[in-house]
Design a protein around this motif. Sequence first.
Motif, PDB file in Angstrom:
ATOM      1  N   GLY A  36       1.886  40.950  12.588  1.00  0.00           N
ATOM      2  CA  GLY A  36       3.319  40.862  12.326  1.00  0.00           C
ATOM      3  C   GLY A  36       4.089  40.195  13.450  1.00  0.00           C
ATOM      4  O   GLY A  36       5.251  40.527  13.693  1.00  0.00           O
ATOM      5  N   LEU A  37       3.443  39.256  14.142  1.00  0.00           N
ATOM      6  CA  LEU A  37       4.109  38.557  15.242  1.00  0.00           C
ATOM      7  C   LEU A  37       5.141  37.573  14.709  1.00  0.00           C
ATOM      8  O   LEU A  37       5.047  37.098  13.570  1.00  0.00           O
ATOM      9  CB  LEU A  37       3.079  37.807  16.090  1.00  0.00           C
ATOM     10  N   ASP A  38       6.116  37.251  15.541  1.00  0.00           N
ATOM     11  CA  ASP A  38       7.147  36.289  15.175  1.00  0.00           C
ATOM     12  C   ASP A  38       6.506  34.896  15.065  1.00  0.00           C
ATOM     13  O   ASP A  38       5.997  34.377  16.069  1.00  0.00           O
ATOM     14  CB  ASP A  38       8.238  36.282  16.244  1.00  0.00           C
ATOM     15  N   PRO A  39       6.497  34.282  13.893  1.00  0.00           N
ATOM     16  CA  PRO A  39       5.836  32.971  13.745  1.00  0.00           C
ATOM     17  C   PRO A  39       6.463  31.890  14.611  1.00  0.00           C
ATOM     18  O   PRO A  39       5.772  30.949  15.022  1.00  0.00           O
ATOM     19  CB  PRO A  39       5.989  32.663  12.251  1.00  0.00           C
ATOM     20  N   LEU A  40       7.751  32.000  14.903  1.00  0.00           N
ATOM     21  CA  LEU A  40       8.391  31.008  15.762  1.00  0.00           C
ATOM     22  C   LEU A  40       7.856  31.095  17.187  1.00  0.00           C
ATOM     23  O   LEU A  40       7.587  30.074  17.832  1.00  0.00           O
ATOM     24  CB  LEU A  40       9.907  31.211  15.759  1.00  0.00           C
TER      25      LEU A  40
END
Length: 229
Positions: A166-170
């Motif tokens: 669930g990491l920030d894709p940005l």
Amino acid sequence: MAGLAVLALADARFPGGGHVHSGGVEEAARQGLVTDVSNLREFLSGRLRTTGSVQGAFAAAAAHAALRSAPHGHWRALDAEFDARTPSPAQRSASRAQGRGTARSGRIAWPSAALDRLLAVSPRPHHPLVLGALAAGGGTAPRDAALAAGYLTISGPSSAAVRLLGLDPLVVNGVLAGLAAELDELADRAAAFAGADPAELPASSAPALELFAEAHERRQQDEVRLFAS
């Protein structure tokens, strides 16, 4: 056309089956070794220097072989040498599965005698060899084939980490951008080896990734996993 071939082969939407492989991230996450962006950065950098170095060199060598119309024996040697550099049976299986899927899709876009020779000696060839053959069929130089192979060794795992953790894709894309210099160095080194004897190609090892692959394979027999490898 050369630029299009590289972009298409490195695109996650290319139907080669790469989206079902995490490159070891799933098992590393399960063991608590990759938990956040900082861990992921270290994982990707290490993967690029080891697995990426080997895959980039073999992709460049395959592109060089395709451009000079190498005979069947040379393709057989390339496949055998990559096999020797992949001691994990699970990793060998994953590489060949991706190679077969990529060949099936790529031969429609970039049919070539080189790809036919490779498939004649190995119906399920290793993925970087297929990448190199297809890249050359699209008019791409060996260095660019290596660049695509190196990029795929980190782009797939980074995408898997977003889904698994669930990491920030940005932020994760920022990590990929930060590895640009290392990726360029990999491509330069690979291009320098492109015309070498297959036995002389780089053989960097990553024992931890091999152990992750084997553990993941065993775990698949007992529980459902999100990725095939």
